[in-house]
Write a protein that holds these residues in place. Structure first.
Motif, PDB file in Angstrom:
ATOM      1  N   VAL A  57      27.575 -11.631 -29.085  1.00 52.48           N
ATOM      2  CA  VAL A  57      26.485 -10.934 -29.769  1.00 52.48           C
ATOM      3  C   VAL A  57      25.614 -11.930 -30.533  1.00 52.48           C
ATOM      4  CG1 VAL A  57      25.921  -9.153 -31.472  1.00 52.48           C
ATOM      5  CG2 VAL A  57      27.964  -8.906 -30.037  1.00 52.48           C
ATOM      6  N   GLU A  58      24.314 -11.837 -30.327  1.00 57.79           N
ATOM      7  CA  GLU A  58      23.360 -12.576 -31.157  1.00 57.79           C
ATOM      8  C   GLU A  58      22.752 -11.582 -32.130  1.00 57.79           C
ATOM      9  OE1 GLU A  58      22.643 -15.824 -30.888  1.00 57.79           O
ATOM     10  OE2 GLU A  58      23.680 -16.286 -29.004  1.00 57.79           O
ATOM     11  N   LEU A  59      23.065 -11.752 -33.402  1.00 57.47           N
ATOM     12  CA  LEU A  59      22.612 -10.808 -34.428  1.00 57.47           C
ATOM     13  C   LEU A  59      22.409 -11.559 -35.729  1.00 57.47           C
ATOM     14  CD1 LEU A  59      22.339  -7.893 -35.725  1.00 57.47           C
ATOM     15  CD2 LEU A  59      24.821  -7.957 -35.999  1.00 57.47           C
ATOM     16  N   GLU A  60      21.218 -11.501 -36.265  1.00 61.13           N
ATOM     17  CA  GLU A  60      20.998 -12.041 -37.606  1.00 61.13           C
ATOM     18  C   GLU A  60      21.524 -11.024 -38.607  1.00 61.13           C
ATOM     19  OE1 GLU A  60      19.739 -15.061 -38.437  1.00 61.13           O
ATOM     20  OE2 GLU A  60      19.796 -15.399 -36.270  1.00 61.13           O
ATOM     21  N   PRO A  61      22.350 -11.472 -39.594  1.00 59.31           N
ATOM     22  CA  PRO A  61      22.838 -10.512 -40.588  1.00 59.31           C
ATOM     23  C   PRO A  61      21.691  -9.701 -41.186  1.00 59.31           C
ATOM     24  CG  PRO A  61      23.957 -12.620 -40.866  1.00 59.31           C
ATOM     25  CD  PRO A  61      22.897 -12.830 -39.819  1.00 59.31           C
ATOM     26  N   GLY A  62      21.817  -8.384 -41.149  1.00 65.23           N
ATOM     27  CA  GLY A  62      20.814  -7.502 -41.718  1.00 65.23           C
ATOM     28  C   GLY A  62      19.743  -7.048 -40.738  1.00 65.23           C
ATOM     29  N   ALA A  63      19.676  -7.675 -39.561  1.00 62.65           N
ATOM     30  CA  ALA A  63      18.636  -7.311 -38.594  1.00 62.65           C
ATOM     31  C   ALA A  63      18.940  -5.975 -37.919  1.00 62.65           C
ATOM     32  CB  ALA A  63      18.497  -8.413 -37.546  1.00 62.65           C
ATOM     33  N   ASP A  64      17.919  -5.380 -37.342  1.00 58.99           N
ATOM     34  CA  ASP A  64      18.062  -4.095 -36.647  1.00 58.99           C
ATOM     35  C   ASP A  64      17.965  -4.241 -35.135  1.00 58.99           C
ATOM     36  OD1 ASP A  64      18.405  -2.438 -38.933  1.00 58.99           O
ATOM     37  OD2 ASP A  64      16.265  -2.684 -39.360  1.00 58.99           O
ATOM     38  N   VAL A  65      17.912  -5.470 -34.662  1.00 62.43           N
ATOM     39  CA  VAL A  65      17.942  -5.728 -33.217  1.00 62.43           C
ATOM     40  C   VAL A  65      18.993  -6.811 -32.968  1.00 62.43           C
ATOM     41  CG1 VAL A  65      15.531  -5.105 -32.788  1.00 62.43           C
ATOM     42  CG2 VAL A  65      16.118  -7.468 -33.409  1.00 62.43           C
ATOM     43  N   ALA A  66      19.559  -6.759 -31.754  1.00 63.27           N
ATOM     44  CA  ALA A  66      20.567  -7.743 -31.383  1.00 63.27           C
ATOM     45  C   ALA A  66      20.576  -7.870 -29.866  1.00 63.27           C
ATOM     46  CB  ALA A  66      21.951  -7.331 -31.888  1.00 63.27           C
TER      47      ALA A  66
ATOM     48  N   THR B 256      35.701  -4.939  -5.731  1.00 66.47           N
ATOM     49  CA  THR B 256      35.770  -5.443  -7.095  1.00 66.47           C
ATOM     50  C   THR B 256      34.518  -6.274  -7.336  1.00 66.47           C
ATOM     51  OG1 THR B 256      38.170  -5.558  -6.897  1.00 66.47           O
ATOM     52  CG2 THR B 256      37.179  -6.709  -8.763  1.00 66.47           C
ATOM     53  N   MET B 257      33.844  -6.002  -8.448  1.00 71.81           N
ATOM     54  CA  MET B 257      32.580  -6.683  -8.733  1.00 71.81           C
ATOM     55  C   MET B 257      32.655  -7.441 -10.042  1.00 71.81           C
ATOM     56  SD  MET B 257      29.771  -3.806  -7.674  1.00 71.81           S
ATOM     57  CE  MET B 257      30.698  -2.509  -8.505  1.00 71.81           C
ATOM     58  N   GLY B 258      32.156  -8.659 -10.031  1.00 70.95           N
ATOM     59  CA  GLY B 258      31.990  -9.431 -11.260  1.00 70.95           C
ATOM     60  C   GLY B 258      30.569  -9.240 -11.755  1.00 70.95           C
ATOM     61  N   MET B 259      30.436  -8.619 -12.913  1.00 68.62           N
ATOM     62  CA  MET B 259      29.116  -8.260 -13.446  1.00 68.62           C
ATOM     63  C   MET B 259      28.893  -8.935 -14.802  1.00 68.62           C
ATOM     64  SD  MET B 259      28.070  -5.781 -11.302  1.00 68.62           S
ATOM     65  CE  MET B 259      26.750  -5.025 -12.266  1.00 68.62           C
ATOM     66  N   ARG B 260      27.637  -9.006 -15.143  1.00 66.17           N
ATOM     67  CA  ARG B 260      27.287  -9.451 -16.480  1.00 66.17           C
ATOM     68  C   ARG B 260      26.204  -8.505 -16.985  1.00 66.17           C
ATOM     69  NH1 ARG B 260      26.716 -15.939 -17.490  1.00 66.17           N
ATOM     70  NH2 ARG B 260      26.158 -15.868 -19.704  1.00 66.17           N
ATOM     71  N   TYR B 261      26.419  -7.940 -18.155  1.00 67.40           N
ATOM     72  CA  TYR B 261      25.451  -7.028 -18.764  1.00 67.40           C
ATOM     73  C   TYR B 261      24.726  -7.761 -19.884  1.00 67.40           C
ATOM     74  CZ  TYR B 261      28.410  -3.348 -16.679  1.00 67.40           C
ATOM     75  OH  TYR B 261      29.147  -2.554 -15.829  1.00 67.40           O
ATOM     76  N   PHE B 262      23.408  -7.772 -19.820  1.00 68.07           N
ATOM     77  CA  PHE B 262      22.598  -8.327 -20.898  1.00 68.07           C
ATOM     78  C   PHE B 262      21.883  -7.164 -21.563  1.00 68.07           C
ATOM     79  CE2 PHE B 262      23.046 -11.712 -17.755  1.00 68.07           C
ATOM     80  CZ  PHE B 262      23.438 -12.778 -18.542  1.00 68.07           C
ATOM     81  N   ASP B 263      22.258  -6.871 -22.798  1.00 67.35           N
ATOM     82  CA  ASP B 263      21.709  -5.703 -23.489  1.00 67.35           C
ATOM     83  C   ASP B 263      20.863  -6.127 -24.677  1.00 67.35           C
ATOM     84  OD1 ASP B 263      23.011  -3.815 -21.853  1.00 67.35           O
ATOM     85  OD2 ASP B 263      24.850  -3.984 -23.034  1.00 67.35           O
ATOM     86  N   GLU B 264      19.693  -5.521 -24.786  1.00 67.51           N
ATOM     87  CA  GLU B 264      18.949  -5.578 -26.042  1.00 67.51           C
ATOM     88  C   GLU B 264      19.190  -4.253 -26.729  1.00 67.51           C
ATOM     89  OE1 GLU B 264      14.843  -6.502 -25.192  1.00 67.51           O
ATOM     90  OE2 GLU B 264      15.469  -8.085 -23.795  1.00 67.51           O
ATOM     91  N   VAL B 265      19.700  -4.343 -27.946  1.00 65.36           N
ATOM     92  CA  VAL B 265      20.054  -3.128 -28.680  1.00 65.36           C
ATOM     93  C   VAL B 265      19.217  -3.063 -29.945  1.00 65.36           C
ATOM     94  CG1 VAL B 265      22.404  -3.054 -27.750  1.00 65.36           C
ATOM     95  CG2 VAL B 265      21.944  -4.280 -29.889  1.00 65.36           C
ATOM     96  N   GLU B 266      19.054  -1.844 -30.422  1.00 63.56           N
ATOM     97  CA  GLU B 266      18.252  -1.650 -31.628  1.00 63.56           C
ATOM     98  C   GLU B 266      18.871  -0.541 -32.466  1.00 63.56           C
ATOM     99  OE1 GLU B 266      14.140  -0.928 -30.769  1.00 63.56           O
ATOM    100  OE2 GLU B 266      13.597  -0.623 -32.872  1.00 63.56           O
ATOM    101  N   ARG B 267      18.823  -0.743 -33.783  1.00 66.78           N
ATOM    102  CA  ARG B 267      19.271   0.298 -34.706  1.00 66.78           C
ATOM    103  C   ARG B 267      18.075   1.157 -35.072  1.00 66.78           C
ATOM    104  NH1 ARG B 267      22.971  -1.367 -39.113  1.00 66.78           N
ATOM    105  NH2 ARG B 267      21.709  -3.248 -38.980  1.00 66.78           N
TER     106      ARG B 267
END
Lengths: 138, 138, 138
Positions: free
Chosen positions: A78-87, A108-119
């Motif tokens: 996780v890339e998240l700045e403390p206090g931020a609302d996006v990660a 069987t699949m090897g996957m990678r999920y890249f998520d942009e999340v927001e509070r």
């Protein structure tokens, strides 16, 4: 709540978010899955990029090629700045697809999920997911 | 310690609890395994439901069908009210059973562990485990 | 920051450390990998024990037997006294090696990483890693 404590609480919420995704996907519970994304989310997956609604409609109307699945996930980085609302989340997944109705084979699949999340309104959800299939074995 | 900080400390303790289970199972260290459950725990697994003591006796006296195992676990999805002394865990596991003494084959199992855990005397342990085998490949 | 809060922040940093290792290894980014170890680190792996520099040189100069890898990690079991600057990690890993250039076969390895980590100048890195290959299937 201090920024440091908020940071670890947020990491726990984000970890649970991706685990909930695995369970919704394996239960084929697309209403539960919808709850994990913001309504205006975009998913860039195996079918190319599409808005959440289109993506879910496609899942709901496409006959499943396999009888069941199991989405096993590593811990998200996780890339998240403390206090931020996006990660940003980068999650390794091994997805087992089992007992095909059509030909009896497994994949069987090897996957990678890249998520942009927001509070928003105090709640973390995914606003953009890009999936990358690294490998598949049958 | 605030309820919020207690909450994340509890999540870490519960995460370590299931990881300790994996190590005890793979080491076939049934005394270490016993330490992870309350004495009155019940385990509802591959052999049906039984009290902890019966379950451990059966493990101790049944010759192992495989030479070694590796229990790889996803992050548990934890239901815990901040400050509560009980929680529910839902953990995905892929269990590798290797090098059978009998026929040389391997087996891989997709499992799900549903644990009810309780804090007694400041220590989290499992009071009820239900295991679900989702699939097995050989 | 209290010792309890420091403890969970440290666990999160250590968890991210091993996840960063997986990504560096899979990207074959040996500069990124070097950043995860102290300069005087020792690695006791498949080739025996060697100092970090030798180990990385060997990785850099050995032609890869496989086209790509995926290091999937369980949650590390961490031994850390709250407030301490050293910790021990025990991490289960399943490493997928894929699409060999030589013979087209794949290999899957069950590994266990035992890491001694140390905080120096406020930053956790590995000072000693011992890897144990538990099994390999091809």
């Amino acid at each position: 709540v201090s920024d440091d404590l908020r940071y670890v609480l947020d990491l726990e919420a984000l970890r649970a978010l991706v685990q909930r995704y695995a369970r919704a996907a394996d239960a084929r519970d697309y209403d539960a899955m919808a709850e994990l994304f913001h309504p205006d989310a975009e998913i860039d997956g195996l079918w190319g990029a599409s808005p959440l609604d289109e993506y879910l409609d496609r899942l709901r109307t496409t006959p499943a090629a396999y009888d069941q699945s199991m989405h096993t996930l590593g811990d998200p980085l996780v890339e998240l700045e403390p206090g931020a609302d996006v990660a940003s989340l980068d999650t390794y997944a091994v997805v087992y697809q089992l007992a095909s109705r059509e030909d009896g084979s497994n994949a069987t699949m090897g996957m990678r999920y890249f998520d942009e999340v927001e509070r928003r309104d105090g709640r973390w959800r995914i606003r953009r997911r890009r999936t990358e299939m690294r490998w598949v074995t049958k």
